[in-house]
Design a protein around this motif. Structure first.
Motif, mmCIF file in Angstrom:
data_model
loop_
_atom_site.group_PDB
_atom_site.id
_atom_site.type_symbol
_atom_site.label_atom_id
_atom_site.label_comp_id
_atom_site.label_asym_id
_atom_site.label_seq_id
_atom_site.Cartn_x
_atom_site.Cartn_y
_atom_site.Cartn_z
ATOM 1 N N UNK A 116 -45.155 -21.396 50.006
ATOM 2 C CA UNK A 116 -44.727 -22.276 48.903
ATOM 3 C C UNK A 116 -45.280 -23.698 49.047
ATOM 4 N N UNK A 117 -45.828 -24.006 50.207
ATOM 5 C CA UNK A 117 -46.412 -25.336 50.395
ATOM 6 C C UNK A 117 -47.911 -25.378 50.069
ATOM 7 N N UNK A 118 -48.416 -24.249 49.628
ATOM 8 C CA UNK A 118 -49.851 -24.200 49.277
ATOM 9 C C UNK A 118 -50.019 -24.563 47.807
ATOM 10 N N UNK A 119 -50.927 -25.497 47.577
ATOM 11 C CA UNK A 119 -51.229 -25.953 46.212
ATOM 12 C C UNK A 119 -52.630 -25.472 45.797
ATOM 13 N N UNK A 120 -52.733 -25.194 44.505
ATOM 14 C CA UNK A 120 -54.037 -24.758 43.991
ATOM 15 C C UNK A 120 -54.589 -25.796 43.022
ATOM 16 N N UNK A 121 -55.721 -26.308 43.403
ATOM 17 C CA UNK A 121 -56.418 -27.236 42.516
ATOM 18 C C UNK A 121 -57.485 -26.437 41.768
ATOM 19 N N UNK A 122 -57.358 -26.402 40.463
ATOM 20 C CA UNK A 122 -58.338 -25.657 39.647
ATOM 21 C C UNK A 122 -59.187 -26.671 38.880
ATOM 22 N N UNK A 123 -60.480 -26.693 39.210
ATOM 23 C CA UNK A 123 -61.385 -27.621 38.519
ATOM 24 C C UNK A 123 -62.212 -26.820 37.504
ATOM 25 N N UNK A 124 -62.143 -27.242 36.256
ATOM 26 C CA UNK A 124 -62.935 -26.579 35.206
ATOM 27 C C UNK A 124 -63.846 -27.620 34.570
ATOM 28 N N UNK A 125 -65.078 -27.740 35.082
ATOM 29 C CA UNK A 125 -65.998 -28.683 34.450
ATOM 30 C C UNK A 125 -66.562 -28.070 33.167
ATOM 31 N N UNK A 126 -66.667 -28.890 32.148
ATOM 32 C CA UNK A 126 -67.304 -28.359 30.934
ATOM 33 C C UNK A 126 -68.125 -29.435 30.255
ATOM 34 N N UNK A 127 -68.972 -28.972 29.371
ATOM 35 C CA UNK A 127 -69.875 -29.911 28.695
ATOM 36 C C UNK A 127 -69.656 -29.817 27.188
ATOM 37 N N UNK A 128 -70.243 -28.818 26.554
ATOM 38 C CA UNK A 128 -70.076 -28.727 25.106
ATOM 39 C C UNK A 128 -69.337 -27.466 24.682
#
Lengths: 478, 560
Positions: free
Chosen positions: B139-151
């Motif tokens: 429960x102490x684990x965090x998920x960082x989700x990065x979604x780079x986008x352009x157009x």
């Protein structure tokens, strides 16, 4: 676990590869293991293809389980007797000498049926026949008058008159010269007033144009230019060469004099002049001295007799990459001597006649008495330090002088007449000619439609025009 | 030791070395192909022998791959129905979990799939216990989700975020950062704002992070956007005093649709890994979002891409990250984030970490799928163009070769054998990628076609094409296995797609030679030649999302 498994399988596959790869290479190079000699032995193979296919093959008397087309692999070095047979057909056989890594190809073996069924094409008697070199169009003459001049339409299987009924009724037919394309011809009619050349185009309806205005002077050796869609006529007027362009309606007079022979090849034409030069003349009239590698030798060849005349023939290029300068020309003198423009220059000097160049291979056939000889530039003879080149070889000896030499079936076979008998010879076979059928003894003429495989002849029965089908495969060897 | 994983700001010596190394892959590919062609023309026997050796090598490689494709698919099938959150629970009390697992194994005698999966789980628990592995509570684990986008439009982005919301994992442990390119203009910012309004409160945090344009040293590549987002996230976590090794970062393409179990599976794999902060986690990408609506060749091509990844994950020793994947945020920070001037950020981050940790960095396969879009265009031609450019970008991963070699030379503590193995593998993969199709499809038959009189009367002239034919037939047998597997891997057939159309899919595999040449060989040569000529590629946004109506938040698996 997957990682370990991958390693195990990788090692296993690497091991298999290291074993399989050399074995595959050895197989590809024809190696087999000989248990008797406890060693690897390089073998050869024979590739056989027949028309018709599905023929049986015997090797040293034992029947092969496969039928043609087939490749007989793993043949150890040595001598083998090959026989190909099909019920109802003449068998083909040959003794071959197998060498390591040698692949012998017999890929166009034509099997001839025991009895060829002749088709009678018309009920009138034929006096004479003409055709273009490929046998695309057949012209026959019934009687000797122009009204009896007809041409054959293979698709409709009928003869059609060339001249309108009533026209040229009293003229007799002199010479007919068909263009290589087969779609036009020059017909020379003999009238009381003299010779009248006509230009005939086989359109629907047929177009006939008199050439008298252009072709006024007496001529010899009338010859079409080789370019398929041009109507260029060449002829000799005395020792001067003339070029008549029927498309343009022009006559060119400024061509070399003292011509000892001429020939057309592709777009150009070639002249052997009185000064022993072999000249290429382009469409624009440009002249250049070509081909002959050793001028000293050339003078020796062509300089012996000033009065000698030559027929010149070009052989097909040996390679796709050959240039025009590599072209092979054969010179046949009216004294029966045969030379070439390449080594070894002197081919035969003993009363050579009836030279027939092949269509797609650099080889030619000629007659010497009752024998047939062949010169093959594709298979060079013994190479010596000084010279290399083909050595003519005798391929047939008959009882009478062979006539009407025709190459066919990818230049593997030769058709010829011997008396009133039509014979076929496979020059790579065992040297025995196969007797196919008999023709009219009065008109022992044969014409081959190479594309369709029909052989036209004059039937012995009432001299009627007839044909036989020699092979299938339209367009196989155009 | 400081090493710059970039081709910028190099000293003259390093620059010359870098340029030389950039030329190596293209030179090798071109010279191999040209020399083999010349060999076939000038000395056909030697040419035929060489081609046979290559054909056999390729056949064995194909058979080898097919074995692991089947095994990998079997593992995927085994892990498909696993409830990963239950397994996370098991980690809290190892003793009782081991006992429960043993009991389940005793009871599960017939269902081999569940049995095998349970055995794997038990083995993991026992290893964790034996090694006394310490890990933070799940429960102490965090998920960082990065979604780079352009157009990319909302039709592409929404299903991806919807899928994130649908995952079987506490949303208050998920932070979503949209990397918005400033140069994409106002419309992109508006799209990000729309998404924040809709999804902002569904996760622990939702941030639309605007990546300014024209930052010195950066190229117009995805890695620059992702890095900018990750830097922002670092501050976010630091202000909340969340330890970096408690964070897993997943950098997803804008069209990535995660399965419900993805984060639970990822967390489990992370926690039980003995070197969790020196490991990337690679799921299996499948291209199912719009698979039924793309031209046949694209379907075959992308199924083939999924297969390649299925094969790759069976080799963790050589596995390199590809496309959407996850890793420890601590490692990402320690190695200095993604390269900001390379187009192949997905594989480059692995090599960067590999060098930074002196060879002690690995990739762990995850037997779960991520579904993505097949690149499409307005029409067939545009689709071909898009796919070609996408494959060229993938082939652009060859840009890592010169930097890796330079990096390995600068890291003497990495074992020599490991250096050779990695460099050879990277080079071989790229060269073979370019040359295998012309050799198999053209040069295998070339010796027989070359008009060489001497060779045409030799045994090899007849036997070499025969050998090539047998090899080709065996290769087709391997292809048949792929065709069968592709049916299992296909997403559920939409109602409008008839059974006959599905059957035709099998026939579409006949397009493989054509596809492999146009979308394999040519992009590879293109990418390598560009690198050799110093014409570096920048990021090309693959047009996606022609259809999105049938998209669903799924792991893309047929039965899910």
């Amino acid at each position: 676990m997957m990682g370990k498994l991958r390693k195990v399988i990788l090692i296993l596959f690497t091991g298999i590869y290291l074993v399989v790869a050399p074995l595959t290479i050895l197989y590809a190079l024809g190696y087999i293991f000989s248990p008797a000699q406890q060693t690897l032995l390089q073998t050869g193979l024979v590739s056989l293809n027949t028309e018709p296919s599905q023929a049986h093959v015997w090797v040293d008397g034992s029947l092969s389980k496969d039928r043609t087309p087939l490749v007989l692999r793993n043949l150890r070095p040595g001598s083998y007797e090959l026989r190909v047979g099909l019920p109802g057909y003449h068998s083909w056989q040959k003794r071959v000498e197998m060498k390591p890594d040698k692949a012998l190809r017999f890929e166009n073996i034509l099997l001839f049926p025991f009895s060829l069924r002749a088709q009678i094409l018309a009920n009138f008697p034929v006096a004479k026949m003409w055709s273009d070199p490929a046998g695309k169009r057949l012209i026959v003459l019934e009687g000797d008058k122009a009204s009896g001049l007809t041409f054959f339409e293979p698709d409709k299987r009928e003869f059609r008159p060339i001249f309108l009924p009533g026209s040229n009724r009293d003229a007799s037919v002199g010479e007919v010269l068909l263009h290589p394309s087969g779609d036009r011809a020059v017909v020379t009619l003999a009238r009381k007033e003299g010779l009248e050349p006509l230009f005939v185009r086989f359109f629907d309806p047929i177009q006939v144009r008199p050439l008298s205005e252009l072709l006024q002077e007496p001529f010899t050796q009338l010859q079409w230019g080789a370019a398929p869609h041009r109507s260029s006529l060449f002829y000799l007027q005395g020792e001067a060469l003339r070029h008549l362009d029927l498309d343009q309606g022009a006559l060119y007079l400024n061509l070399p004099k003292g011509v000892r022979g001429f020939a057309t090849y592709g777009w150009r034409f070639f002249v052997l002049d009185a000064r022993r030069r072999f000249l290429e003349i382009t469409g624009k009239g440009k002249i250049r001295n070509i081909f002959l590698e050793d001028l000293g030798k050339v003078r020796l060849i062509f300089g012996q007799d000033e009065g000698e005349r030559y027929s010149i023939f070009f052989l097909p290029q040996a390679s796709l990459f050959s240039s025009l300068d590599d072209a092979l020309a054969l010179f046949l003198s009216d004294q029966g001597k045969l030379f070439s423009n390449k080594l070894p220059y002197f081919l035969d000097e003993e009363l050579v006649g009836g030279l027939a160049p092949a269509h797609s291979h650099p080889r030619a056939l000629y007659r010497k008495g009752t024998e047939l000889w062949m010169v093959d530039f594709e298979r060079e003879g013994e190479k010596t330090f000084f010279e290399r080149g083909p050595t003519p070889r005798r391929i047939y000896k008959g009882k009478e002088a062979p006539g009407h030499l025709i190459w066919f079936y990818d230049d593997r076979y030769v058709l010829f007449t011997e008396g009133n008998c039509v014979k076929a010879l496979d020059f790579e076979g065992d040297g025995e000619a196969i007797e196919l059928f008999t023709i009219s003894p009065q008109i022992p003429q044969i014409i081959l439609d190479r594309r369709r495989g029909f052989l036209y002849f004059v039937h012995a029965d009432r001299n009627r025009p007839a044909r036989v089908k020699l092979y299938e495969g339209e367009g196989l060897f155009p | 030791m400081t090493f710059s994983y970039s081709r910028q700001h190099l000293d003259p010596g390093a620059l010359i070395l870098e340029r030389f190394l950039e030329i190596v892959p293209a030179t090798l590919s071109w010279s191999l192909l040209i020399s083999l062609t010349l060999l076939c023309i000038l000395t056909p026997v030697a040419g035929a022998v060489t081609v046979i050796l290559f054909d056999l090598y390729w056949l064995f490689r194909l058979m080898y791959f097919t074995i692991f494709l089947v095994l990998s698919y079997a593992l995927l099938e085994v892990e498909r129905s696993v409830k990963w959150r239950d397994r996370l629970e098991d980690l809290l009390n190892l003793e009782s979990a081991i006992a429960r697992s043993r009991k389940r194994i005793r009871e599960l005698r017939t269902n081999w799939k569940v049995l095998y999966s349970e055995r794997r789980h038990l083995a993991t628990l026992e290893r964790v216990k034996k090694e006394s592995l310490r890990f933070p509570p799940p429960k102490e684990i965090y998920h960082l989700v990065i979604i780079p986008f352009y157009q990319e439009g909302l039709s592409v982005l929404k299903p991806s975020l919807e899928a994130l919301f649908q995952v079987n994992y506490p949303k208050d442990r998920i932070i979503v950062v949209l990397g918005v390119e400033e140069r994409a203009g106002k419309e992109a910012l508006e799209r990000a704002e729309t998404l924040r309004e809709r999804y902002g409160k569904l996760f622990l945090h939702f941030e639309a992070c605007i990546h300014p344009q024209d930052i010195p040293g950066e190229a117009a590549v995805k890695g620059a956007n992702s890095t900018h987002a990750a830097r922002w996230a670092r501050k976010f976590f630091e202000t909340r005093h969340i330890p970096l090794d408690h964070i897993l970062v997943s950098c997803f393409d804008s069209d990535t649709v995660v399965g419900p179990e993805y984060f639970a599976c990822l967390t489990y794999s992370y926690l039980v890994h003995p070197k969790r902060t020196r490991t990337s986690f690679q799921p299996i990408p499948v291209y199912h979002n719009n698979l039924w609506e793309v031209p046949p060749f694209a379907r075959v091509l992308e199924t083939g891409s999924s297969f390649l990844q299925l094969i790759e994950v069976t080799d963790p020793e050589h596995l390199v990250t590809f496309s959407s994947h996850s890793m420890s945020f601590q490692a990402l920070v320690e190695v200095g984030f993604w390269p900001v001037d390379l187009v192949s950020d997905d594989s480059a981050i692995f090599w960067k970490a590999f060098l930074a940790y002196e060879g002690d960095y690995h990739v762990e396969p995850l037997y779960v799928t991520l579904s993505m879009d097949v690149a499409v265009g307005e029409n067939l031609w545009e689709t071909c163009r898009s796919i070609y450019l996408q494959k060229r970008r993938w082939a652009g991963g060859v840009e890592n070769f010169p930097i890796l070699v330079r990096g390995l030379l600068a890291h003497p503590r990495i074992p020599l054998w490991l250096k050779i193995k990695r460099v050879f593998r990277l080079l071989e993969m790229n060269v073979v990628w370019a040359i295998w199709t012309p050799i198999m499809l053209v040069l295998s038959w070339a010796p027989a076609l070359v008009p060489n009189v001497e060779f045409s009367s030799s045994v090899a002239h007849f036997n070499a094409p025969r050998v090539a034919g047998v090899i080709a037939n065996l290769a087709i047998a391997s292809l048949l296995i792929s065709i069968v597997l592709s049916f299992f891997l296909l997403p559920k057939r939409p109602k409008k797609v008839s059974f006959v159309q599905k059957a035709i899919f099998a026939l579409q595999w006949l397009l493989v030679p054509f596809i492999a040449t146009i979308f394999g060989t040519l992009p590879a040569f293109d990418a390598q030649t560009r690198l050799a000529l110093g014409k570096y590629m920048e990021f090309f946004v693959t047009p996606k999302g022609k259809m999105h109506t049938s998209r669903r938040p799924t792991d893309g698996h047929p039965a899910s």
